[in-house]
Design a protein around this motif. Structure first.
Motif, PDB file in Angstrom:
ATOM      1  N   PRO A 689      38.260   9.640-112.082  1.00 25.29           N
ATOM      2  CA  PRO A 689      37.423   8.514-112.512  1.00 25.29           C
ATOM      3  C   PRO A 689      37.233   7.511-111.386  1.00 25.29           C
ATOM      4  O   PRO A 689      38.005   7.461-110.420  1.00 25.29           O
ATOM      5  CB  PRO A 689      38.228   7.902-113.666  1.00 25.29           C
ATOM      6  N   VAL A 690      36.225   6.680-111.522  1.00 24.52           N
ATOM      7  CA  VAL A 690      35.938   5.692-110.481  1.00 24.52           C
ATOM      8  C   VAL A 690      37.077   4.683-110.329  1.00 24.52           C
ATOM      9  O   VAL A 690      37.222   4.062-109.276  1.00 24.52           O
ATOM     10  CB  VAL A 690      34.612   4.955-110.784  1.00 24.52           C
ATOM     11  N   ALA A 691      37.888   4.532-111.379  1.00 25.37           N
ATOM     12  CA  ALA A 691      38.986   3.554-111.318  1.00 25.37           C
ATOM     13  C   ALA A 691      40.240   4.114-110.654  1.00 25.37           C
ATOM     14  O   ALA A 691      41.257   3.414-110.553  1.00 25.37           O
ATOM     15  CB  ALA A 691      39.328   3.084-112.733  1.00 25.37           C
ATOM     16  N   THR A 692      40.211   5.363-110.195  1.00 22.40           N
ATOM     17  CA  THR A 692      41.387   5.964-109.568  1.00 22.40           C
ATOM     18  C   THR A 692      41.781   5.166-108.327  1.00 22.40           C
ATOM     19  O   THR A 692      40.932   4.840-107.484  1.00 22.40           O
ATOM     20  CB  THR A 692      41.108   7.425-109.181  1.00 22.40           C
ATOM     21  N   ALA A 693      43.072   4.858-108.201  1.00 21.72           N
ATOM     22  CA  ALA A 693      43.550   4.067-107.062  1.00 21.72           C
ATOM     23  C   ALA A 693      43.455   4.882-105.776  1.00 21.72           C
ATOM     24  O   ALA A 693      43.729   6.090-105.759  1.00 21.72           O
ATOM     25  CB  ALA A 693      44.989   3.628-107.298  1.00 21.72           C
ATOM     26  N   ALA A 694      43.101   4.220-104.701  1.00 23.74           N
ATOM     27  CA  ALA A 694      43.024   4.865-103.385  1.00 23.74           C
ATOM     28  C   ALA A 694      44.426   4.908-102.787  1.00 23.74           C
ATOM     29  O   ALA A 694      44.879   3.932-102.179  1.00 23.74           O
ATOM     30  CB  ALA A 694      42.050   4.111-102.483  1.00 23.74           C
ATOM     31  N   ARG A 695      45.089   6.014-102.956  1.00 27.82           N
ATOM     32  CA  ARG A 695      46.449   6.172-102.453  1.00 27.82           C
ATOM     33  C   ARG A 695      46.804   7.654-102.404  1.00 27.82           C
ATOM     34  O   ARG A 695      46.048   8.492-102.870  1.00 27.82           O
ATOM     35  CB  ARG A 695      47.457   5.423-103.336  1.00 27.82           C
ATOM     36  N   GLU A 696      47.982   7.933-101.879  1.00 27.87           N
ATOM     37  CA  GLU A 696      48.464   9.322-101.834  1.00 27.87           C
ATOM     38  C   GLU A 696      49.208   9.670-103.121  1.00 27.87           C
ATOM     39  O   GLU A 696      49.902   8.820-103.692  1.00 27.87           O
ATOM     40  CB  GLU A 696      49.399   9.541-100.647  1.00 27.87           C
ATOM     41  N   SER A 697      49.071  10.915-103.569  1.00 26.19           N
ATOM     42  CA  SER A 697      49.834  11.426-104.705  1.00 26.19           C
ATOM     43  C   SER A 697      50.437  12.771-104.322  1.00 26.19           C
ATOM     44  O   SER A 697      49.851  13.521-103.524  1.00 26.19           O
ATOM     45  CB  SER A 697      48.939  11.602-105.945  1.00 26.19           C
ATOM     46  N   LYS A 698      51.621  13.057-104.871  1.00 25.14           N
ATOM     47  CA  LYS A 698      52.280  14.336-104.630  1.00 25.14           C
ATOM     48  C   LYS A 698      51.960  15.273-105.787  1.00 25.14           C
ATOM     49  O   LYS A 698      52.513  15.140-106.889  1.00 25.14           O
ATOM     50  CB  LYS A 698      53.785  14.150-104.498  1.00 25.14           C
ATOM     51  N   LEU A 699      51.035  16.203-105.551  1.00 28.51           N
ATOM     52  CA  LEU A 699      50.727  17.204-106.566  1.00 28.51           C
ATOM     53  C   LEU A 699      51.817  18.265-106.580  1.00 28.51           C
ATOM     54  O   LEU A 699      52.361  18.630-105.524  1.00 28.51           O
ATOM     55  CB  LEU A 699      49.378  17.862-106.274  1.00 28.51           C
ATOM     56  N   LYS A 700      52.128  18.756-107.765  1.00 30.94           N
ATOM     57  CA  LYS A 700      53.163  19.782-107.891  1.00 30.94           C
ATOM     58  C   LYS A 700      52.629  20.971-108.676  1.00 30.94           C
ATOM     59  O   LYS A 700      52.025  20.804-109.742  1.00 30.94           O
ATOM     60  CB  LYS A 700      54.394  19.211-108.597  1.00 30.94           C
ATOM     61  N   LEU A 701      52.868  22.164-108.140  1.00 29.58           N
ATOM     62  CA  LEU A 701      52.560  23.402-108.843  1.00 29.58           C
ATOM     63  C   LEU A 701      53.844  23.956-109.434  1.00 29.58           C
ATOM     64  O   LEU A 701      54.834  24.170-108.724  1.00 29.58           O
ATOM     65  CB  LEU A 701      51.956  24.440-107.894  1.00 29.58           C
ATOM     66  N   THR A 702      53.862  24.147-110.744  1.00 33.94           N
ATOM     67  CA  THR A 702      54.976  24.807-111.411  1.00 33.94           C
ATOM     68  C   THR A 702      54.461  26.105-112.009  1.00 33.94           C
ATOM     69  O   THR A 702      53.341  26.155-112.528  1.00 33.94           O
ATOM     70  CB  THR A 702      55.571  23.924-112.521  1.00 33.94           C
TER      71      THR A 702
END
Length: 733
Positions: A689-702
Motif C-alpha cells: 500500500p502507499v502507506a508502507t513505511a520506507a525501510r528495510e524488512s527481513k523476509l522469511k521463507l518457511t
C-alpha cells in the motif's frame, strides 16, 4: 543406598547412623562435603552398615550424605547438621532441644510429649520435604488438657515444611502431634522433628547483592548483621552469627551481575534502562514503593517481583502507571506463586514508567522484603541461560570412560557456552566442554586412570554471564542452591577391559532423518557373558517438558526397550528421530549397563565414544534474490514478486508447502504455496500500500516437507531470510 536411619548429625557430638542398601561391600565409607570422623561398627553386611560419626567444627545447615563402596558412589541423601542431639522418634522426650527422626505415611498421626515450664519459649519445626520426604506436614502443639496452643502447616518459604513458635502458659506436659495435610502421606515419609529453643534464619536483606556489597541483615527472631566475604560466585553461603544454637538451611545471598538498587523510603527512586534489580521492604501498613523506570518506546519489558518465594509474609502486587498517574497495567500473581510478573509493551513516545510495589491487602511487616527485576525482552527471551544435567554422580572404573549430558535452557542467549569443572581430581580428563552457539547442550566425556572420591561443581560461561550447572529438579535448589550443583565422582574396583562398548562399523555418513529411524550398530566386550545388558541412548538434544512431564515424541529415543541377552555381544540399537530437529547436528552415545540376573541392579556400566550425526533434511528452500527493492509510488504503491526454489534432498520427492513472513507493516500476507513433487520453483506476489513505511524488512521463507505416505509426516526445513528495502519515489513535478 535405600535408607538412612537418622537424617541428621550433631555438631560437637557423636551420632550413630545405619545405612541399608545393596552391594555395600566389606568396607563402605560415608562421603560428606565436610570433615568428619567416622567409624564402621562391627557386624556390617552387604545390605546394612552402622557408623558412628563425630563432628567437631562443621557449619550447621542441610548437607548431602553419600556412600562410597568398591562399586562407586551412591546418590545423595539430604541430612540436617546442627548442635541438637539426634534421636529416633519416641513417645516421650527426656530433654530439650532435640531432633527426632522417623517416617510417617498414610493417615498416621504421631505424638510425642515433653515437660515444659511457664514462660518457656519453644520452637517446633519439621524437616520432611527438605530432607527428601514426601510428607506434607502439619504440626500441632497441645497443652496437658489437650487444648491446642499453636499449629502450623507447610509453607513455600520452608520448602513445604512447617514451623511454629510458642510461649508455654504453664508448667506441665505438652504434646506435639504430626500428620500429613491430607492424611495420605506417601513414601518416603522421612522427617526430622526439632523441638526446643534453637535459632534459625528467616530472611536476609538485601536478598541479592553485588560484588561491592559489604554486609546484609539477618531478619527474624535473632536479628544480626553479617559481614560478607570478598570471594564470591553466583551465590554466597554465609557464616552463622556467633553464639546461639543455629539450625535449618544455611543463609545465603545471590550475587547479581546486573545493577542493583535499594528502595529509598518515602521517595520515588529513579532506575536506569536495561536489566536492573531493586530490593525493598513493605514495612508499614498501606506502604507503596515507587520507582521511575527509564524505558524505550515500542519495546517489551518484563517486571517480576519475588516476595513469597523468598519467605516474605506480604502478598505483593505490581502497578504500572505513566508519569501523570494514569494506570497502564496491574498484576497480583503468576503461575505457581502469589508473586506477580508482567510483560508490558511500552507505548509509543513513552520514555519512563512509574512502577509501584504494594501489598495487595494493604499490609506491612518488618519482614516484608521483596526484590523486583526489570528485563527488557530481546527476541524471545531475557538474553539469559540456565544449565542443567540429569546426573548427580559418576562411578567409573580405572581407565574407563563416562559421559555426562549438560543441557542449556536458552532465554534469549544464543551464543556458545564454555563449561569448566574447577579443580579436577588427579588422573581425570574432560572433553566436550563447549556448547556451540544455538545448540541444546553437549555430551561431556570423562576419562580417568584413578579418581579419589571427589565433589565437582560445574560452571558455564556465555558472554559476560556465568551460571552453575544444576541437577534438574533438585528439591533444595532454591533453599540451598549449592547442593544442586554438587556432582560426585568415584572410582569402582571393576576393570574397564572387563566390560566395554564401542561402535561396530557405524557408517561415516550416518545421519538423523527427521521423523525417521536409525539403527546404531554396537559391540560389547565382556567377561560376564551370562548377564543381560540394558542399552540406552544419550544425546545432547535437550528434553522437552510439558506440564512437568517429558514429551517423548520430541526426543531422539529408543524405538523399543533395547537389551542384549546372555552371550549376545553385538547388535543394533534402534532409534526413533523426532520430526523437529532445529540444529544441524547432534551428539549421540550408547550407554550399556550390565544387570544382575533379576535385572534389578546395575553391576557395571560403559559408554561408547560420542559421535556427531548430521541432520538429513528432506529439502532446502532459498530466495532467488537475497536482496529485493520495492519502489513505492505515492499514488499506486508497489508490487513485488518474491521468487524462490526448492531443493529436494536425501531421497525426498514429495510436496513442499512454503510460506512467506516478516512482511512490512500493512502488507497483506500471501497464502502459502504448495510446491508439487514435479515442481521446484515458486513465486509470491506482494501488494504494498502507499502507506508502507520506507525501510528495510527481513523476509522469511518457511517450508514444510510433506510425506504423502501415511502417517503423512510433516518436517520443517531450515528458515531462510532476504532483505526487502522499500524506497519512496518522490511524486513527479
Amino acid at each position: 543406598m535405600r535408607e538412612v536411619s537418622v537424617r541428621g548429625l550433631q555438631v560437637g557430638g557423636t551420632t550413630t547412623i545405619s545405612v541399608t542398601g545393596d552391594d555395600l561391600g566389606k568396607a563402605p565409607q560415608l562421603f560428606f562435603p565436610f570433615a568428619a570422623k567416622q567409624t564402621l561398627k562391627p557386624g556390617n553386611t552387604d545390605k546394612k552398615a552402622d557408623f558412628d560419626v563425630e563432628l567437631k567444627d562443621v557449619t550447621p545447615g542441610l548437607h548431602h550424605l553419600r556412600v562410597v563402596t568398591e562399586g562407586g558412589v551412591s546418590l545423595p541423601v539430604v541430612i540436617g547438621v546442627d548442635a541438637l542431639p539426634q534421636k529416633p522418634f519416641a513417645a516421650k522426650v527426656d530433654a530439650l532441644p532435640v531432633a527426632l527422626h522417623g517416617s510417617l505415611t498414610g493417615a498416621t498421626v504421631l505424638e510425642t510429649s515433653f515437660t515444659g515450664t511457664k514462660g518457656q519459649k519453644v520452637v517446633v519445626e519439621v524437616e520432611a520435604q527438605r530432607v527428601g520426604g514426601k510428607l506434607r506436614p502439619v504440626i500441632h502443639l497441645y497443652t496437658a488438657k489437650k487444648l491446642q496452643l499453636e499449629w502450623a502447616w507447610g509453607k513455600p518459604a520452608l520448602g513445604g515444611d512447617a514451623r511454629l513458635t510458642a510461649t508455654l502458659p504453664a508448667d506441665g506436659t505438652y504434646t506435639v502431634a504430626l500428620h500429613d495435610a491430607e492424611y495420605a502421606g506417601q513414601n518416603p515419609g522421612n522427617f526430622r522433628l526439632k523441638i526446643g529453643a534453637f535459632d534459625f534464619a528467616e530472611q536476609l536483606f538485601p536478598p541479592v547483592i553485588t560484588k561491592d556489597t559489604k554486609s546484609v541483615e539477618l531478619l527474624g527472631p535473632t536479628p544480626a548483621k553479617i559481614d560478607l566475604p570478598t570471594a564470591r560466585g553466583a551465590f554466597v553461603a554465609l557464616d552463622w552469627p556467633k553464639g546461639g544454637v543455629w539450625s535449618g538451611p544455611r543463609p545465603f545471598v545471590e550475587v547479581s551481575a546486573r545493577p542493583e538498587f535499594i528502595e529509598v523510603s518515602g521517595k520515588v527512586l529513579d532506575l536506569p534502562a536495561g536489566r536492573v534489580g531493586v530490593c525493598g521492604k513493605l514495612a508499614t501498613t498501606g506502604e507503596e514503593d515507587k520507582y521511575r523506570v527509564a524505558v524505550v518506546p515500542n519495546t517489551k519489558v518484563r517486571f517480576e517481583v519475588f516476595a513469597e518465594r523468598i519467605g516474605s509474609p506480604v502478598d505483593a502486587a505490581l502497578v504500572i502507571r505513566d508519569e501523570k498517574g494514569a494506570t497502564f497495567a496491574q498484576a497480583e500473581e503468576s503461575p505457581g506463586t502469589l508473586d506477580p510478573a508482567l510483560e508490558y509493551t511500552v507505548p509509543d513516545k513513552v520514555t519512563a514508567l512509574v512502577v509501584s510495589v504494594v501489598d495487595s491487602q494493604g499490609r506491612g511487616s518488618p519482614r516484608g522484603v521483596y526484590r523486583m527485576t526489570i528485563d527488557p525482552l530481546k527476541g524471545e527471551g531475557l538474553g539469559d541461560f540456565r544449565l542443567t544435567t540429569p546426573l548427580q554422580r559418576l562411578s567409573i572404573p580405572a581407565g574407563g570412560r563416562a559421559v555426562v549430558p549438560v543441557f542449556v535452557e536458552r532465554r534469549g542467549y544464543v551464543g556458545k557456552i564454555d563449561l569448566s569443572t574447577g579443580l579436577l581430581p588427579a588422573g581425570a580428563k574432560f572433553d566436550g566442554l563447549t556448547i556451540p552457539a544455538d545448540a541444546d547442550g553437549t555430551l561431556v566425556t570423562l576419562t580417568a586412570d584413578a579418581v579419589p572420591p571427589s565433589l565437582l561443581t560445574w560452571k558455564g560461561k556465555g558472554g559476560s554471564d556465568e551460571r552453575a550447572v544444576v541437577f534438574r529438579g533438585h528439591p533444595l535448589e532454591r533453599l540451598q542452591p549449592w547442593l544442586a550443583t554438587e556432582f560426585a565422582v568415584a572410582q569402582t574396583s571393576a576393570k574397564a577391559a572387563d566390560f566395554s562398548i564401542d561402535w561396530k562399523a557405524l557408517p561415516a555418513d550416518a545421519g538423523l532423518a527427521p521423523a525417521g529411524k536409525l539403527a546404531l550398530p554396537v559391540k560389547l566386550t565382556r567377561t560376564d557373558v551370562s548377564s543381560p545388558v540394558r542399552l540406552t541412548i544419550l544425546t545432547n538434544l535437550a528434553p522437552v517438558f510439558v506440564n512437568n512431564q517429558l514429551d517423548a515424541n520430541r526426543a531422539i529415543r529408543l524405538e523399543r526397550p533395547s537389551e542384549f541377552g546372555a552371550k549376545v555381544s553385538e547388535g543394533d540399537v534402534p532409534l526413533l528421530v523426532p520430526a523437529d530437529l532445529p540444529a544441524d547436528s547432534y551428539q549421540v552415545a550408547v550407554l550399556a549397563e550390565l544387570l544382575t540376573a533379576d535385572k534389578q541392579r546395575v553391576q557395571a556400566s560403559a559408554v561408547t565414544p560420542v559421535r556427531v550425526l548430521q541432520v538429513k533434511l528432506p529439502a532446502a528452500v532459498k530466495f532467488d534474490m537475497p536482496k529485493l527493492e520495492a519502489k513505492l509510488d505515492a499514488k499506486t504503491g508497489a508490487t513485488v514478486e518474491v521468487k524462490g526454489t526448492i531443493e529436494r534432498l536425501n531421497g525426498f520427492a514429495g510436496e513442499v508447502s512454503v510460506a512467506l513472513t516478516g512482511l512490512p507493516a500493512g502488507v497483506p500476507a500471501p497464502a502459502a504455496i504448495s510446491v508439487k513433487a514435479a515442481d521446484k520453483t515458486f513465486a509470491f506476489k506482494l501488494a504494498l500500500p502507499v502507506a508502507t513505511a520506507a525501510r528495510e524488512s527481513k523476509l522469511k521463507l518457511t517450508a514444510t516437507a510433506i510425506d504423502a505416505k501415511p502417517p503423512n509426516t510433516r518436517v520443517k526445513v531450515r528458515e531462510v531470510e532476504a532483505t526487502l528495502t522499500v524506497i519512496a519515489v518522490p511524486p513527479a513535478k
